[in-house]
Structure formats: C-alpha cells, structure tokens
Design a protein around this motif. Structure first.
Motif, PDB file in Angstrom:
ATOM      1  N   ALA A 198       0.853  -1.197   0.000  1.00 63.78           N
ATOM      2  CA  ALA A 198       0.000   0.000   0.000  1.00 63.78           C
ATOM      3  C   ALA A 198       0.886   1.244   0.000  1.00 63.78           C
ATOM      4  O   ALA A 198       1.861   1.331   0.746  1.00 63.78           O
ATOM      5  CB  ALA A 198      -0.902  -0.015   1.220  1.00 63.78           C
ATOM      6  N   HIS A 199       0.533   2.178  -0.849  1.00 57.31           N
ATOM      7  CA  HIS A 199       1.374   3.361  -1.018  1.00 57.31           C
ATOM      8  C   HIS A 199       0.541   4.542  -1.499  1.00 57.31           C
ATOM      9  O   HIS A 199      -0.562   4.371  -2.014  1.00 57.31           O
ATOM     10  CB  HIS A 199       2.478   3.081  -2.046  1.00 57.31           C
ATOM     11  N   THR A 200       1.096   5.715  -1.334  1.00 54.65           N
ATOM     12  CA  THR A 200       0.596   6.874  -2.056  1.00 54.65           C
ATOM     13  C   THR A 200       1.521   7.048  -3.257  1.00 54.65           C
ATOM     14  O   THR A 200       2.698   6.673  -3.213  1.00 54.65           O
ATOM     15  CB  THR A 200       0.602   8.144  -1.187  1.00 54.65           C
ATOM     16  N   ASP A 201       0.994   7.623  -4.323  1.00 54.23           N
ATOM     17  CA  ASP A 201       1.792   7.737  -5.534  1.00 54.23           C
ATOM     18  C   ASP A 201       2.700   8.961  -5.504  1.00 54.23           C
ATOM     19  O   ASP A 201       2.307  10.031  -5.019  1.00 54.23           O
ATOM     20  CB  ASP A 201       0.871   7.843  -6.766  1.00 54.23           C
ATOM     21  N   ASN A 202       3.881   8.775  -6.028  1.00 51.67           N
ATOM     22  CA  ASN A 202       4.772   9.895  -6.372  1.00 51.67           C
ATOM     23  C   ASN A 202       5.069  10.867  -5.233  1.00 51.67           C
ATOM     24  O   ASN A 202       5.035  12.092  -5.432  1.00 51.67           O
ATOM     25  CB  ASN A 202       4.177  10.701  -7.540  1.00 51.67           C
ATOM     26  N   VAL A 211      -4.673  13.806  -6.489  1.00 47.12           N
ATOM     27  CA  VAL A 211      -5.710  12.827  -6.848  1.00 47.12           C
ATOM     28  C   VAL A 211      -5.099  11.854  -7.848  1.00 47.12           C
ATOM     29  O   VAL A 211      -4.346  12.254  -8.744  1.00 47.12           O
ATOM     30  CB  VAL A 211      -6.936  13.516  -7.494  1.00 47.12           C
ATOM     31  N   GLN A 212      -5.404  10.577  -7.685  1.00 48.30           N
ATOM     32  CA  GLN A 212      -5.039   9.602  -8.708  1.00 48.30           C
ATOM     33  C   GLN A 212      -6.287   8.860  -9.168  1.00 48.30           C
ATOM     34  O   GLN A 212      -7.141   8.498  -8.352  1.00 48.30           O
ATOM     35  CB  GLN A 212      -4.025   8.584  -8.195  1.00 48.30           C
ATOM     36  N   VAL A 213      -6.373   8.653 -10.471  1.00 49.71           N
ATOM     37  CA  VAL A 213      -7.446   7.850 -11.051  1.00 49.71           C
ATOM     38  C   VAL A 213      -6.794   6.618 -11.667  1.00 49.71           C
ATOM     39  O   VAL A 213      -5.794   6.728 -12.373  1.00 49.71           O
ATOM     40  CB  VAL A 213      -8.197   8.628 -12.162  1.00 49.71           C
ATOM     41  N   ASN A 285       7.105   2.642  -0.223  1.00 44.46           N
ATOM     42  CA  ASN A 285       8.321   1.884   0.048  1.00 44.46           C
ATOM     43  C   ASN A 285       9.295   1.928  -1.118  1.00 44.46           C
ATOM     44  O   ASN A 285      10.505   1.999  -0.924  1.00 44.46           O
ATOM     45  CB  ASN A 285       7.914   0.449   0.352  1.00 44.46           C
ATOM     46  N   ARG A 286       8.751   1.907  -2.347  1.00 45.87           N
ATOM     47  CA  ARG A 286       9.637   1.856  -3.530  1.00 45.87           C
ATOM     48  C   ARG A 286      10.426   3.133  -3.716  1.00 45.87           C
ATOM     49  O   ARG A 286      11.506   3.127  -4.286  1.00 45.87           O
ATOM     50  CB  ARG A 286       8.802   1.604  -4.794  1.00 45.87           C
ATOM     51  N   SER A 287       9.894   4.248  -3.272  1.00 44.79           N
ATOM     52  CA  SER A 287      10.579   5.512  -3.537  1.00 44.79           C
ATOM     53  C   SER A 287      11.087   6.190  -2.267  1.00 44.79           C
ATOM     54  O   SER A 287      11.465   7.355  -2.290  1.00 44.79           O
ATOM     55  CB  SER A 287       9.677   6.455  -4.321  1.00 44.79           C
ATOM     56  N   LEU A 338      -4.071   5.226   0.710  1.00 39.70           N
ATOM     57  CA  LEU A 338      -3.041   4.422   0.064  1.00 39.70           C
ATOM     58  C   LEU A 338      -3.722   3.346  -0.765  1.00 39.70           C
ATOM     59  O   LEU A 338      -4.805   2.864  -0.416  1.00 39.70           O
ATOM     60  CB  LEU A 338      -2.152   3.765   1.117  1.00 39.70           C
ATOM     61  N   HIS A 339      -3.080   2.962  -1.865  1.00 41.49           N
ATOM     62  CA  HIS A 339      -3.617   1.872  -2.664  1.00 41.49           C
ATOM     63  C   HIS A 339      -2.553   0.802  -2.814  1.00 41.49           C
ATOM     64  O   HIS A 339      -1.356   1.072  -2.737  1.00 41.49           O
ATOM     65  CB  HIS A 339      -4.133   2.374  -4.020  1.00 41.49           C
ATOM     66  N   ALA A 340      -3.024  -0.423  -3.017  1.00 39.25           N
ATOM     67  CA  ALA A 340      -2.128  -1.566  -3.108  1.00 39.25           C
ATOM     68  C   ALA A 340      -2.671  -2.537  -4.135  1.00 39.25           C
ATOM     69  O   ALA A 340      -3.823  -2.433  -4.555  1.00 39.25           O
ATOM     70  CB  ALA A 340      -2.025  -2.262  -1.752  1.00 39.25           C
TER      71      ALA A 340
HETATM   72 FE   FE2 Z   1       0.342   3.446  -7.333  1.00 36.66          FE
END
Ligand code: FE2
Length: 374
Positions: A198-202, A211-213, A285-287, A338-340
């Motif tokens: 689970a993460h937030t983007d960027n 906002v992410q779609v 986690n990735r960034s 967060l999305h995963a």
């Molecule tokens: Fe993402």
C-alpha cells in the motif's frame, strides 16, 4: 439570529451572542479587514480591494448597532460596514485551539475494513447527466478519500474522462495518461506482476499529485486485486510517540528510474498544518530514500515508528479489498488514501491506465454543486 452585540476592550473588539446560544468575540481589526462593503471587496468577483496596510494598527469600533439580521459597525478611522449574523457565525474564531495533533475536519470520516465494507461508486453516465449524483459522489470523495466509477468503457485514454468530471489531468513525466501492466525490464515496479505494498503515488514530487485515477481496461489474471487503506485512520491508531516522530521529522523520497528524471522531495510521512491538522500522508516503500534529517539520537526510534506505521497499513483490519473489472475505475485522494495491489499470475492480462489530477479542482466543483443545491 444575533440577540446581543457589545463593544468591549475599549473598542478593540465586539462580543456577540446568537439566539441559539453561541457567543463569540471579533476584533475591530479583523472586522475592518474582512468587511463586505464595495469599497473593501469588489462586488462582482468578491476579491479584496484593500491590503492589510489599509487597516491601521489602532483601528477601533466607534459605534455598533444591532440590526434585524446582523450588525452595523462604524470604525475609527471612519468606515461603516454591515455584517450578516450568519456570515459572522460561519467565521467564529474565538474558540480553544485543538490540543491533539493529527485532528481532521468535520468533512472527513476515517474508515477501516469494518466501517467501509464497500467503496462508494456511481456510473459515469449518471455522473455526467445528474448534477446531484456528481455532488454526492464528490462528497463521498471528500469524506472517504476514495470512490469508484463504473461504465467507463475499455478504450485507452478514457481514464482522463474521470478527471474531467471535476477538474484537469496533471501531466507528469509518465505522460498525461500512463499504463500499468506487466512488461519485461520495467522502469517502475508497478509494471510487474509483483504485489505492491500500500502506497501513495509519487511522494517524490513537490507538490505531490493530490488525486489519482486508475481505470481497468483488462483484468483476466488470477489475483491482481486492489486494496485501499485510509492513511488518516492508520495515523490515528499510531501511538503518540511514533506519530510525533513521523510528523516531526522530514522523510526523503526519490525517483531516478528513467533517463533525465531526478525527482526528489523532502516531506514528512505525516504532514501537519501549523495548527496540528493532519493534511497529508506520504508512504511509498519503492521511492523511500535514506532519511538524513532525523538526529542520531532519534533515528532508532524513527525506524520503530516507521515499522509500527507499516504494520498498521499492512493490517487486514485497515485493508478494504475489491477487484476492479474492465470498464471500472477508482479514484483516491493521494494525500490520504493508500492503494495496493495483490500479486497476480502472469499469463492472463492485466492492463490499468492511470492519470493524476488535483483536489483543489475536485473541492471547487463540489463547493459549486453544493451552493447550487443549497
Ligand atoms: Fe500506485
């Protein structure tokens, strides 16, 4: 309705009382600065015509008159303005400051797997045709930070139609619209069949896309389900020491995975406003880059706080699971939710398209629709 209005503190303020029992003081300097008369605010667009330098430090209230639905104030230096009682009631600032850091406003409802068993959703055609339905869907976005859309169609590029419901696409180095699907030698781990935590983007952008779609064009794989987690709820469950560490020290985020791209940001995992309001969660986690802004004496504690926050985010109790089918999309408040993705078996096809947009446009559209229906 106002029932009483008195000048207090030698004219430096007024004390008001409303019929419903509310009481509040307002300073003379505040009232003069925020007066609604056409010499202070342009009648057409409501923009201010004066600056703070036009409000002398010694501004006083010379006289005050209680009217049927408000007050008329005569200031010294002389200026006369009226203030509706409802306008004043909506702007009361004479109250105790919130004492617990991490509070959120009344429009936000924090959730977990038990309290939000189903992510709210609507059909795209309905959202386009029915302004009340769009208002309610946007209000659900504001309340929960996540919402679904059905009936999008499976043609590439349609994900941007969802951003157009309330605002504008924010283009980035990933393009106006970007693909998320399994590819060999990916630039980004999103483009593999691995599960994604689970993460937030960027979070390496500043400002971050708010906002992410994500729209699904194909999904014939086993697994590859979606999960959303309310970061504000996770922050609420965190112990106070860990909360203070994640809010009190900057984290570092970076993305350098593409040629010519060196994105870096220095922001806390839990971002608070100066009044302690929880305004953003950044978690990816990735960034995550090496933290270098935490003092030596606090670093082990900081890692313990990260570990505890990660455990909350990964917990089943906070994870709302669903599967996006082709023609469906979901939208997240990227400063909160967060999305995963669960891992999937290669062989089938899973093709998502995403785009970024911003909350200011979303909230503006919502406020406009709410005004129209008031
Ligand atoms: Fe993402």
């Amino acid at each position: 309705m106002l029932t009483q209005a008195d000048i207090i503190e030698d004219g430096r303020a007024v004390a008001l009382a409303w019929a419903d029992g509310r009481q509040a003081r307002f300073h003379a300097v505040w009232l003069r600065d925020n007066a609604l008369d056409p010499a202070t605010r342009a009648p057409g667009n409501g923009q201010r015509l004066i600056s703070v330098l036009d409000v002398p430090a010694g501004t006083r209230i010379a006289s005050l008159r209680l009217e049927r639905d408000g007050i008329e104030v005569t200031f010294a230096p002389r200026h006369v303005a009226t203030f509706p009682s409802g306008w004043l009631a909506a702007r009361i600032y004479d109250r105790d400051a919130p004492s617990i850091p991490g509070w959120t406003g009344p429009d936000i409802v924090r959730w977990d797997a038990a309290s939000l068993p189903v992510v709210p959703g609507a059909d795209l055609a309905t959202l386009r045709a029915d302004r009340a339905a769009l208002r309610d869907w946007l209000a659900a976005m504001r309340r929960f930070g996540v919402a679904r859309v059905r009936g999008l169609g499976c043609e590439p590029g349609h994900v941007a139609d969802i951003a157009a419901l309330f605002g504008f696409v924010r283009e980035t180095n990933y393009g106006r619209v970007f693909d998320v699907r399994a590819v060999p030698d990916p630039n980004n781990l999103a483009d593999t069949n691995l599960g994604l935590q689970a993460h937030t983007d960027n979070p390496y952008r500043d400002p971050v896309p708010t906002v992410q779609v994500l729209a699904c064009l194909e999904n014939s794989v086993e697994g590859g389900g979606s999960i959303v987690v309310d970061g504000f709820r996770a922050a609420e469950l965190l112990d106070r020491d860990s909360f203070a560490l994640l809010a009190g020290f900057p984290a570092r985020f970076e993305y350098t995975g593409s040629r010519g791209v060196r994105l870096r940001a220095k922001r806390p995992v839990l971002e608070l406003g100066p009044d302690g309001e929880l305004v953003a969660v950044r978690w990816n986690n990735r960034s995550a880059a090496a933290p270098v802004d935490v003092p030596y004496a606090r670093m082990e504690g900081y890692y313990e706080a990260l570990r505890r926050f990660a455990a909350l985010i990964e917990s089943a109790a906070l994870s709302v699971r669903f599967r996006v089918e082709p023609g469906e999309a979901f939208v997240v408040d990227n400063m909160r939710v967060l999305h995963a993705r669960t891992a999937f078996v290669s062989g089938g096809r899973r093709w998502l398209q995403g785009c970024y947009a911003d909350r200011d446009g979303l909230f503006s559209t919502l406020a406009t629709l709410e005004e129209q229906s008031a």
